[in-house]
Write an enzyme that holds these catalytic residues in place. Structure first.
Site, PDB file in Angstrom:
ATOM      1  N   TYR A  11    -107.859  18.297  14.367  1.00 57.60           N
ATOM      2  CA  TYR A  11    -107.404  18.875  15.647  1.00 57.60           C
ATOM      3  C   TYR A  11    -108.507  18.863  16.721  1.00 57.60           C
ATOM      4  CZ  TYR A  11    -105.808  22.699  18.747  1.00 57.60           C
ATOM      5  OH  TYR A  11    -105.457  23.474  19.824  1.00 57.60           O
ATOM      6  N   PHE A  81    -117.374  18.608  12.213  1.00 61.55           N
ATOM      7  CA  PHE A  81    -116.152  19.419  12.206  1.00 61.55           C
ATOM      8  C   PHE A  81    -115.573  19.574  10.801  1.00 61.55           C
ATOM      9  CE2 PHE A  81    -115.923  17.483  16.516  1.00 61.55           C
ATOM     10  CZ  PHE A  81    -115.747  18.620  17.277  1.00 61.55           C
ATOM     11  N   SER A 125    -117.711  29.785  14.320  1.00 59.25           N
ATOM     12  CA  SER A 125    -116.489  30.509  14.657  1.00 59.25           C
ATOM     13  C   SER A 125    -116.809  31.933  15.090  1.00 59.25           C
ATOM     14  CB  SER A 125    -115.608  30.541  13.401  1.00 59.25           C
ATOM     15  OG  SER A 125    -114.533  31.418  13.566  1.00 59.25           O
ATOM     16  N   TYR A 150    -113.863  31.892   3.801  1.00 59.96           N
ATOM     17  CA  TYR A 150    -113.966  30.942   4.919  1.00 59.96           C
ATOM     18  C   TYR A 150    -115.021  31.404   5.922  1.00 59.96           C
ATOM     19  CZ  TYR A 150    -113.129  28.811   9.430  1.00 59.96           C
ATOM     20  OH  TYR A 150    -113.328  28.187  10.633  1.00 59.96           O
ATOM     21  N   LYS A 154    -119.010  29.913   7.215  1.00 64.70           N
ATOM     22  CA  LYS A 154    -119.564  29.685   8.564  1.00 64.70           C
ATOM     23  C   LYS A 154    -120.914  30.389   8.699  1.00 64.70           C
ATOM     24  CE  LYS A 154    -116.371  27.015   9.982  1.00 64.70           C
ATOM     25  NZ  LYS A 154    -116.640  25.571  10.024  1.00 64.70           N
ATOM     26  N   ASN A 199    -101.648  30.253  12.276  1.00 63.16           N
ATOM     27  CA  ASN A 199    -102.070  30.645  13.622  1.00 63.16           C
ATOM     28  C   ASN A 199    -100.877  30.886  14.532  1.00 63.16           C
ATOM     29  OD1 ASN A 199    -104.565  28.441  12.844  1.00 63.16           O
ATOM     30  ND2 ASN A 199    -105.086  30.522  13.417  1.00 63.16           N
ATOM     31  N   LEU A 200    -101.108  31.729  15.524  1.00 63.46           N
ATOM     32  CA  LEU A 200    -100.024  32.206  16.378  1.00 63.46           C
ATOM     33  C   LEU A 200     -99.303  31.089  17.141  1.00 63.46           C
ATOM     34  CD1 LEU A 200     -98.515  34.581  17.710  1.00 63.46           C
ATOM     35  CD2 LEU A 200    -100.365  34.688  19.412  1.00 63.46           C
TER      36      LEU A 200
HETATM   37  P1  NAD Z   1    -108.718  20.324  11.089  1.00 69.04           P
HETATM   38  O1  NAD Z   1    -108.332  20.657   9.699  1.00 69.04           O
HETATM   39  O2  NAD Z   1    -107.673  19.856  12.029  1.00 69.04           O
HETATM   40  O3  NAD Z   1    -109.882  19.217  11.071  1.00 69.04           O
HETATM   41  C1  NAD Z   1    -110.834  19.136  10.043  1.00 69.04           C
HETATM   42  C2  NAD Z   1    -110.871  17.683   9.571  1.00 69.04           C
HETATM   43  O4  NAD Z   1    -111.869  17.553   8.564  1.00 69.04           O
HETATM   44  C3  NAD Z   1    -109.550  17.209   8.970  1.00 69.04           C
HETATM   45  O5  NAD Z   1    -109.186  15.980   9.594  1.00 69.04           O
HETATM   46  C4  NAD Z   1    -109.859  17.023   7.485  1.00 69.04           C
HETATM   47  O6  NAD Z   1    -109.121  15.951   6.940  1.00 69.04           O
HETATM   48  C5  NAD Z   1    -111.351  16.753   7.505  1.00 69.04           C
HETATM   49  N1  NAD Z   1    -112.082  17.144   6.300  1.00 69.04           N
HETATM   50  C6  NAD Z   1    -112.065  18.352   5.674  1.00 69.04           C
HETATM   51  N2  NAD Z   1    -112.887  18.337   4.613  1.00 69.04           N
HETATM   52  C7  NAD Z   1    -113.450  17.096   4.562  1.00 69.04           C
HETATM   53  C8  NAD Z   1    -114.395  16.467   3.704  1.00 69.04           C
HETATM   54  N3  NAD Z   1    -114.906  17.100   2.654  1.00 69.04           N
HETATM   55  N4  NAD Z   1    -114.749  15.184   3.950  1.00 69.04           N
HETATM   56  C9  NAD Z   1    -114.227  14.523   5.002  1.00 69.04           C
HETATM   57  N5  NAD Z   1    -113.335  15.062   5.859  1.00 69.04           N
HETATM   58  C10 NAD Z   1    -112.957  16.337   5.633  1.00 69.04           C
HETATM   59  O7  NAD Z   1    -109.496  21.601  11.686  1.00 69.04           O
HETATM   60  P2  NAD Z   1    -109.931  21.925  13.184  1.00 69.04           P
HETATM   61  O8  NAD Z   1    -109.081  23.024  13.681  1.00 69.04           O
HETATM   62  O9  NAD Z   1    -110.061  20.682  13.971  1.00 69.04           O
HETATM   63  O10 NAD Z   1    -111.360  22.562  12.900  1.00 69.04           O
HETATM   64  C11 NAD Z   1    -112.545  21.802  13.021  1.00 69.04           C
HETATM   65  C12 NAD Z   1    -113.730  22.686  12.698  1.00 69.04           C
HETATM   66  O11 NAD Z   1    -113.743  23.795  13.588  1.00 69.04           O
HETATM   67  C13 NAD Z   1    -113.728  23.283  11.300  1.00 69.04           C
HETATM   68  O12 NAD Z   1    -115.055  23.315  10.822  1.00 69.04           O
HETATM   69  C14 NAD Z   1    -113.207  24.685  11.503  1.00 69.04           C
HETATM   70  O13 NAD Z   1    -113.663  25.571  10.516  1.00 69.04           O
HETATM   71  C15 NAD Z   1    -113.831  25.000  12.855  1.00 69.04           C
HETATM   72  N6  NAD Z   1    -113.124  26.051  13.609  1.00 69.04           N
HETATM   73  C16 NAD Z   1    -111.776  25.915  13.833  1.00 69.04           C
HETATM   74  C17 NAD Z   1    -111.084  26.899  14.525  1.00 69.04           C
HETATM   75  C18 NAD Z   1    -109.592  26.808  14.743  1.00 69.04           C
HETATM   76  O14 NAD Z   1    -108.975  27.840  15.002  1.00 69.04           O
HETATM   77  N7  NAD Z   1    -108.992  25.623  14.693  1.00 69.04           N
HETATM   78  C19 NAD Z   1    -111.788  28.020  15.012  1.00 69.04           C
HETATM   79  C20 NAD Z   1    -113.166  28.119  14.776  1.00 69.04           C
HETATM   80  C21 NAD Z   1    -113.819  27.110  14.062  1.00 69.04           C
HETATM   81  C1  WQD Z   2    -103.937  35.506  16.523  1.00 70.60           C
HETATM   82  C2  WQD Z   2    -103.116  36.788  16.687  1.00 70.60           C
HETATM   83  C3  WQD Z   2    -102.317  37.738  14.608  1.00 70.60           C
HETATM   84  C4  WQD Z   2     -99.568  34.532  13.533  1.00 70.60           C
HETATM   85  C5  WQD Z   2    -108.040  32.702  13.094  1.00 70.60           C
HETATM   86  C6  WQD Z   2    -109.188  32.769  12.134  1.00 70.60           C
HETATM   87  C7  WQD Z   2    -110.499  32.616  12.852  1.00 70.60           C
HETATM   88  C8  WQD Z   2    -110.498  31.350  13.711  1.00 70.60           C
HETATM   89  C9  WQD Z   2    -109.296  31.292  14.595  1.00 70.60           C
HETATM   90  C10 WQD Z   2    -111.436  29.543  12.457  1.00 70.60           C
HETATM   91  C11 WQD Z   2    -103.457  37.838  15.630  1.00 70.60           C
HETATM   92  C12 WQD Z   2    -101.166  37.282  15.490  1.00 70.60           C
HETATM   93  C13 WQD Z   2    -100.497  35.298  14.213  1.00 70.60           C
HETATM   94  C14 WQD Z   2     -98.241  35.026  13.403  1.00 70.60           C
HETATM   95  C15 WQD Z   2     -98.880  36.990  14.666  1.00 70.60           C
HETATM   96  N1  WQD Z   2    -110.443  30.170  12.916  1.00 70.60           N
HETATM   97  N2  WQD Z   2    -100.169  36.489  14.763  1.00 70.60           N
HETATM   98  N3  WQD Z   2     -97.939  36.239  13.997  1.00 70.60           N
HETATM   99  O1  WQD Z   2    -106.546  35.473  13.240  1.00 70.60           O
HETATM  100  O2  WQD Z   2    -107.479  35.508  15.601  1.00 70.60           O
HETATM  101  O3  WQD Z   2    -108.192  33.762  14.038  1.00 70.60           O
HETATM  102  O4  WQD Z   2    -108.105  31.466  13.816  1.00 70.60           O
HETATM  103  O5  WQD Z   2    -112.594  29.804  12.497  1.00 70.60           O
HETATM  104  O6  WQD Z   2    -111.489  32.567  11.882  1.00 70.60           O
HETATM  105  O7  WQD Z   2    -109.154  34.025  11.476  1.00 70.60           O
HETATM  106  O8  WQD Z   2    -105.912  33.685  14.936  1.00 70.60           O
HETATM  107  O9  WQD Z   2    -103.815  32.573  15.569  1.00 70.60           O
HETATM  108  O10 WQD Z   2    -104.020  33.534  13.227  1.00 70.60           O
HETATM  109  O11 WQD Z   2    -103.838  35.085  15.165  1.00 70.60           O
HETATM  110  O12 WQD Z   2     -98.566  38.070  15.149  1.00 70.60           O
HETATM  111  O13 WQD Z   2     -97.369  34.409  12.776  1.00 70.60           O
HETATM  112  O14 WQD Z   2    -101.739  36.462  16.476  1.00 70.60           O
HETATM  113  O15 WQD Z   2    -102.019  38.944  13.988  1.00 70.60           O
HETATM  114  O16 WQD Z   2    -103.380  39.080  16.262  1.00 70.60           O
HETATM  115  P1  WQD Z   2    -107.017  34.742  14.418  1.00 70.60           P
HETATM  116  P2  WQD Z   2    -104.344  33.625  14.684  1.00 70.60           P
END
Ligand code: NAD
Ligand code: WQD
Length: 341
Positions: A11, A81, A125, A150, A154, A199-200
């Site tokens: 993503y 990522f 994160s 998780y 981080k 996620n929401l």
């Molecule tokens: P995502 O799952 O869409 O992307 C991660 C990608 O990494 C995927 O394409 C997956 O196939 C690949 N991958 C996972 N493990 C692997 C491995 N061992 N070797 C090779 N490829 C691998 O996730 P995203 O939402 O794009 O998140 C990217 C980064 O950002 C992650 O580290 C995630 O923890 C961090 N992050 C995401 C969010 C969020 O809400 N999306 C928030 C904070 C931090």
């Molecule tokens: C947002 C709000 C839920 C789904 C998560 C990870 C965090 C980071 C970002 C990676 C909250 C509410 C959600 C639903 C709902 N990821 N909700 N109904 O929990 O803030 O963060 O993603 O690092 O580590 O914890 O995001 O989108 O899950 O929730 O009411 O079906 O929406 O309770 O208040 P969150 P979220």
């Protein structure tokens, strides 16, 4: 200027590949496609006109990672990522998360050291802050005990990078994302949740399009303005642009310390009900939702103080909530059209 983007078909990674290419960087992606589709490479090239190189392998494989770095000895930096990211799943399968997220990072840092690749941008994160004592949350806020394996990966990853930097020529930038949402305006790339979204916003768009019956709002008895939790939602393209700036900062020796940490958020918080209202406005339809019990582990409210990123990186999130939610909706509709093609 060749950059390795691990997780580049995912993503946030795919949006960052687009922004890197727009700025003239050459990109090579490593992804094992565990949570993404190979078709994303075609869609990236539809947007930018350039097809990024993709190598499909698992970064927890030490030999394959070492071999990749040996063959790509002209890398100027790495944006890492690749990781698993489902909080609930990590509680159920902690070792799956520790192995994937930590072993891949160790392999990458080891290979960087062996091949004189000096720059790494790491996806951290806001989860590292837990329930913050003060709002907005600055980078100086204390790191709280992680609520999930998780979140712990981080925190540990930031420490692994810090320890490595102390004993090598490697420099690191950890970017702490708040809540990334939305999709590219072309609707060619976006979030692809496997199974039921946690996620929401993906849950909202999947409900509206008919994949899910009803959104459950997890609690409306929090001490917030409307009783639902508050988060700092940030558009994925704004987030992607910050990575390009971070890479540029490293390559051009603009860093002030060997390890820098930046918050990536807008500085504004929105409640769950406000996100739903925004969705109903931009999609011109009512959403089927009901209030249910709180979800375990949810923090009440968290939003960023982005001042340091704004000043130091010269970066600012530009897109507002309606635009974020509209691009997420357009992406959901584009996915439906593809299924029906
Ligand atoms: P995502 O799952 O869409 O992307 C991660 C990608 O990494 C995927 O394409 C997956 O196939 C690949 N991958 C996972 N493990 C692997 C491995 N061992 N070797 C090779 N490829 C691998 O996730 P995203 O939402 O794009 O998140 C990217 C980064 O950002 C992650 O580290 C995630 O923890 C961090 N992050 C995401 C969010 C969020 O809400 N999306 C928030 C904070 C931090
Ligand atoms: C947002 C709000 C839920 C789904 C998560 C990870 C965090 C980071 C970002 C990676 C909250 C509410 C959600 C639903 C709902 N990821 N909700 N109904 O929990 O803030 O963060 O993603 O690092 O580590 O914890 O995001 O989108 O899950 O929730 O009411 O079906 O929406 O309770 O208040 P969150 P979220």
């Amino acid at each position: 200027m060749k950059i390795l983007v691990t997780g580049g078909t995912g993503y946030i990674g795919s949006h960052t590949v687009v922004e890197l290419q727009n700025k003239g960087f050459e990109v090579v992606i490593v992804d094992n496609l565990s949570n993404s589709s190979i078709k994303i490479v075609d869609n990236i090239s539809k947007i930018t006109g350039i097809r990024p190189l993709l190598e499909v392998f698992d970064l927890t494989d030490r030999e394959k990672t070492a071999d990749f770095f040996k063959r790509n000895n002209d890398l100027k930096g790495v944006i890492h990522f690749a990781a698993f990211k489902a909080v609930g799943e990590s509680v159920e399968y902690p070792l799956k998360y520790y192995r994937n997220n930590l072993v891949s990072l160790v392999n990458i840092l080891e290979s960087m050291g062996n091949n004189e690749v000096q720059n790494i941008v790491f996806s951290s994160s806001c989860t590292v802050y837990g329930e913050p004592d003060e709002l907005p949350v600055s980078e100086q806020a204390p790191i709280k005990k992680a609520e999930s394996p998780y979140g712990n990966t981080k925190q540990i990853s930031e420490e692994i990078i810090g320890d490595t930097i102390n004993t090598s020529d490697i420099h690191g930038i950890a970017l702490r994302y708040f809540n990334p949402i939305g999709a590219h305006e072309s609707a060619l790339i976006g979030e692809l949740p496997l199974g039921i979204p946690n996620n929401l916003v993906p849950f909202i768009t999947q409900t509206a399009i008919g994949i899910r019956e009803q959104l459950k709002v997890f609690g409306n008895d929090y001490p917030t303005r409307d009783g639902t939790p508050i988060r700092d939602y940030i558009h994925v393209v704004d987030l992607a642009k910050a990575h390009v700036i971070a890479v540029d900062r490293m390559i051009n020796n603009k860093m002030k310390k060997a390890l820098e940490v930046f918050n990536l958020g807008t500085g504004k918080g929105y409640s769950v009900l406000e996100v739903i209202k925004s969705f109903e406005k931009v999609s011109r339809q009512k959403l089927n939702y009901k209030i249910v019990d709180r979800r375990a582990g949810d923090v009440i409210e968290v939003w960023a103080d982005p001042t340091f990123s704004n000043h130091e990186l010269g970066w600012k999130a530009e897109k507002g909530l309606d635009e974020m939610v509209l691009t997420a909706w357009n992406w959901e509709k584009a996915l439906l059209n593809k299924i029906n093609e």
